[in-house]
Design a protein around this motif. Structure first.
Motif, short mmCIF file in Angstrom:
data_model
loop_
_atom_site.label_atom_id
_atom_site.label_comp_id
_atom_site.label_asym_id
_atom_site.label_seq_id
_atom_site.Cartn_x
_atom_site.Cartn_y
_atom_site.Cartn_z
N THR A 59 0.85 -1.19 0.00
CA THR A 59 0.00 0.00 0.00
C THR A 59 0.88 1.23 0.00
OG1 THR A 59 -1.65 -1.22 1.29
CG2 THR A 59 -1.88 1.18 1.18
N ARG A 60 0.53 2.21 -0.81
CA ARG A 60 1.32 3.43 -0.93
C ARG A 60 0.43 4.65 -0.74
NH1 ARG A 60 4.43 1.79 -6.57
NH2 ARG A 60 5.39 -0.16 -5.81
N SER A 61 0.98 5.65 -0.09
CA SER A 61 0.32 6.95 0.00
C SER A 61 0.73 7.77 -1.22
CB SER A 61 0.71 7.68 1.28
OG SER A 61 0.21 6.99 2.41
N PHE A 62 -0.24 8.34 -1.90
CA PHE A 62 0.02 9.03 -3.17
C PHE A 62 -0.52 10.44 -3.08
CE2 PHE A 62 -1.25 9.94 -7.66
CZ PHE A 62 0.03 9.98 -8.18
N GLU A 63 0.36 11.42 -3.39
CA GLU A 63 -0.02 12.82 -3.36
C GLU A 63 -0.05 13.44 -4.74
OE1 GLU A 63 2.28 15.01 -0.47
OE2 GLU A 63 2.89 13.12 0.44
N GLY A 64 0.12 12.62 -5.77
CA GLY A 64 0.12 13.15 -7.13
C GLY A 64 1.51 13.54 -7.57
N GLY A 65 1.60 13.96 -8.82
CA GLY A 65 2.87 14.44 -9.34
C GLY A 65 3.38 13.64 -10.52
N TRP A 66 2.92 12.41 -10.69
CA TRP A 66 3.36 11.62 -11.84
C TRP A 66 2.23 10.68 -12.24
CZ3 TRP A 66 5.23 11.13 -6.91
CH2 TRP A 66 4.99 9.93 -6.25
N PRO A 67 2.15 10.34 -13.52
CA PRO A 67 1.06 9.47 -13.99
C PRO A 67 1.28 8.02 -13.58
CG PRO A 67 2.51 10.03 -15.79
CD PRO A 67 2.98 10.84 -14.63
N ILE A 68 0.17 7.29 -13.35
CA ILE A 68 0.20 5.90 -12.94
C ILE A 68 -0.76 5.12 -13.82
CG2 ILE A 68 -0.29 4.30 -11.06
CD1 ILE A 68 0.45 6.46 -9.10
N ASP A 69 -0.31 3.96 -14.26
CA ASP A 69 -1.13 3.08 -15.07
C ASP A 69 -2.23 2.49 -14.19
OD1 ASP A 69 -2.27 1.33 -16.82
OD2 ASP A 69 -0.48 0.12 -17.14
N ALA A 70 -3.47 2.76 -14.52
CA ALA A 70 -4.59 2.29 -13.71
C ALA A 70 -4.67 0.77 -13.68
CB ALA A 70 -5.90 2.88 -14.23
N ALA A 71 -4.15 0.10 -14.71
CA ALA A 71 -4.22 -1.36 -14.76
C ALA A 71 -3.38 -2.01 -13.69
CB ALA A 71 -3.79 -1.84 -16.14
N SER A 72 -2.41 -1.28 -13.14
CA SER A 72 -1.54 -1.85 -12.12
C SER A 72 -2.12 -1.70 -10.71
CB SER A 72 -0.17 -1.16 -12.17
OG SER A 72 -0.29 0.21 -11.83
N ILE A 73 -3.27 -1.06 -10.58
CA ILE A 73 -3.83 -0.75 -9.27
C ILE A 73 -4.97 -1.71 -8.96
CG2 ILE A 73 -4.94 1.03 -7.87
CD1 ILE A 73 -3.65 3.10 -9.65
N GLY A 74 -4.92 -2.28 -7.77
CA GLY A 74 -6.02 -3.13 -7.33
C GLY A 74 -7.11 -2.34 -6.67
N LEU A 75 -6.75 -1.29 -5.92
CA LEU A 75 -7.75 -0.48 -5.23
C LEU A 75 -7.19 0.91 -4.98
CD1 LEU A 75 -10.51 -0.28 -3.71
CD2 LEU A 75 -9.26 -0.94 -1.64
N THR A 76 -8.01 1.93 -5.22
CA THR A 76 -7.67 3.30 -4.89
C THR A 76 -8.57 3.76 -3.74
OG1 THR A 76 -7.07 3.77 -7.18
CG2 THR A 76 -7.47 5.66 -5.75
#
Length: 455
Positions: free
Chosen positions: A80-97
């Motif tokens: 699990t990672r805390s994300f504050e933005g700043g760079w694009p992320i591939d949605a396919a790699s995410i299990g849950l936001t």
């Protein structure tokens, strides 16, 4: 009801398929302590460094933040990672936001508090946009966490009922996300309320919530709580059977730093997130923009000044301030010079020359010219010997013996005269008149000059 059971009911039900030194100068160099003005500037700059601590980070680690959830889930094997933005992320790699909402007035600018009392009563902490939240839900499997506490909860660390946000504002936020069919948010009168949770393995746990916040959740599949009294549910956007499904948590105290340690909340949180994420990567998204994209959609992002401004946000801001302090100090020290720094002799030679100069000055001031000559003669002989034979040869024997031997080979009369002058220099009285001292120096220099000329 367990989360998997709710998902199975959702597939079989009417909802259809889907998933959720100082200024004085000596020798051309500044020395001493910093002036008071520069010291004050340094203190002010250091104060700015500490005062510029990122507010977003304090929100994550505060009682209303979710930094503890990210660490707990990672410890339990779910990255699990805390994300504050700043760079694009591939949605396919995410299990849950996981999207915590700190805004009860979406699409409205956050009004800063005018005094400390208004700051404690401030219901919103972030400026969020409804369209961006819906876009995130469309791109990733999402868990929406409704707001509950005012800003005073984070600032004081006290979970007092007076610091709870008005239900009507939270209900408006819920309806803005799910639509009018979501119902309204209510708060239970009991100080602590227990909610039963049963896992897929039939293990019974109990969630403990302080001043529990529930929502009606019409048309939602309940995961924690029950219909009309729901804490966590799987809902359809807009209430449509074909709408995108999203998990909604009405009470953030189930997952935040404040409530994670109560009852079995931590274990329930681990089971819920693992079921929703499918053991894949989990992001706790604090960003106000949508940084998720799909390869089919591609990434269309235009550069703006905000991209450059990110390099001046913490922790880069502290580094820039320190660099400015160092640069200012360097320029100040350089400005204290008049021209380039003077070349200085280093090591033993410089120290010896300094000692000789100081000693000679003291002897001259006290009228001991004879003592000055007694120190001058061996130094002069050493300099001549080094000039004639080099430092390596002169170091093998005394300079006096080397010169006299050389003079004896060249001219016996000159050698005898030089030896007499050297012996005379050792026997000169300390209080020698200046005229006699000058006469002796002239004789010695003439003899040495004849020796070097002959060489």
């Amino acid at each position: 009801m367990s989360l998997h059971a709710a998902q199975r009911n959702g597939r079989n039900g009417p909802g259809g398929p889907g998933g959720p030194e100082g200024p004085e100068k000596q020798g051309g160099r500044p020395s001493g302590a910093l002036p008071p003005l520069l010291a004050l500037a340094a203190l002010v700059l250091l104060g700015l460094v500490f005062l510029s601590a990122p507010r977003q980070q304090s929100l994550q680690t505060s009682p209303t933040g979710f930094d503890g959830l990210a660490r707990w889930l990672t410890h339990e094997g779910l990255e699990t990672r805390s994300f504050e933005g700043g760079w694009p992320i591939d949605a396919a790699s995410i299990g849950l936001t996981i999207i915590p909402l700190y805004d009860t007035a979406l699409d409205q600018p956050l009004r800063p508090a005018q005094d400390s009392e208004a700051m404690l009563a401030q219901p919103d902490e972030r400026d969020l946009t409804r369209a961006i939240i819906l876009d995130k839900i469309e791109h990733t499997n999402s868990l929406i966490i409704l707001p509950k506490w005012r800003q005073g909860m984070r600032l004081t660390g006290l979970a007092h009922p007076v610091l709870i946000t008005d239900e009507t504002r939270i209900s408006a936020t819920l309806r803005a996300i799910l639509g009018p069919e979501a119902g309204k948010v209510q708060r239970l009168a009991e100080p602590f309320t227990a909610f039963d949770y049963v896992t897929d393995t039939r293990q019974h746990w109990s969630a403990q919530l302080y001043a529990a916040q529930i929502f009606e959740g019409q048309g939602c599949l309940h995961v924690l709580g029950q219909e009309g009294r729901m804490v966590l549910g799987l809902c359809r956007l807009g209430g449509r059977p074909d709408g995108h499904r999203v998990a909604v948590l009405s009470d953030p105290d189930l997952l935040n730093n404040h409530g994670l340690r109560l009852g079995d909340n931590a274990w329930i949180a681990q089971d819920i997130v693992a079921n929703l994420a499918g053991e894949r990567l989990v992001y706790v998204d604090y960003s106000a923009e949508n940084w998720f994209f799909t390869p089919r959609q591609g990434l269309a992002y235009e550069r703006s000044w905000s991209d450059l401004a990110r390099f001046f946000d913490p922790p880069f801001l502290q580094l820039w301030l320190i660099a400015a302090l160092v640069l200012g100090l360097t320029l100040w020290r350089a400005a204290c010079r008049f021209g380039p720094p003077t070349a200085e002799r280093r090591g033993q030679e410089a120290s010896r020359a300094h000692i000789i100069a100081v000693q000679a000055r003291l002897l001259r001031l006290t009228g001991q010219d004879g003592a000055v000559l007694a120190a001058y003669v061996p130094a002069r002989l050493s300099a001549v010997a080094r000039a004639l034979f080099g430092p390596a040869h002169s170091a093998q024997r005394s300079d006096e013996a080397l010169l006299l031997r050389h003079a004896q080979r060249k001219n016996a009369a000159q050698a005898e005269a030089l030896a007499g002058l050297v012996t005379q220099g050792r026997t000169l009285p300390a209080a020698l008149p200046a005229q006699a001292a000058l006469a002796y120096i002239d004789a010695l220099e003439e003899s040495l000059e004849q020796l070097t000329d002959d060489a």
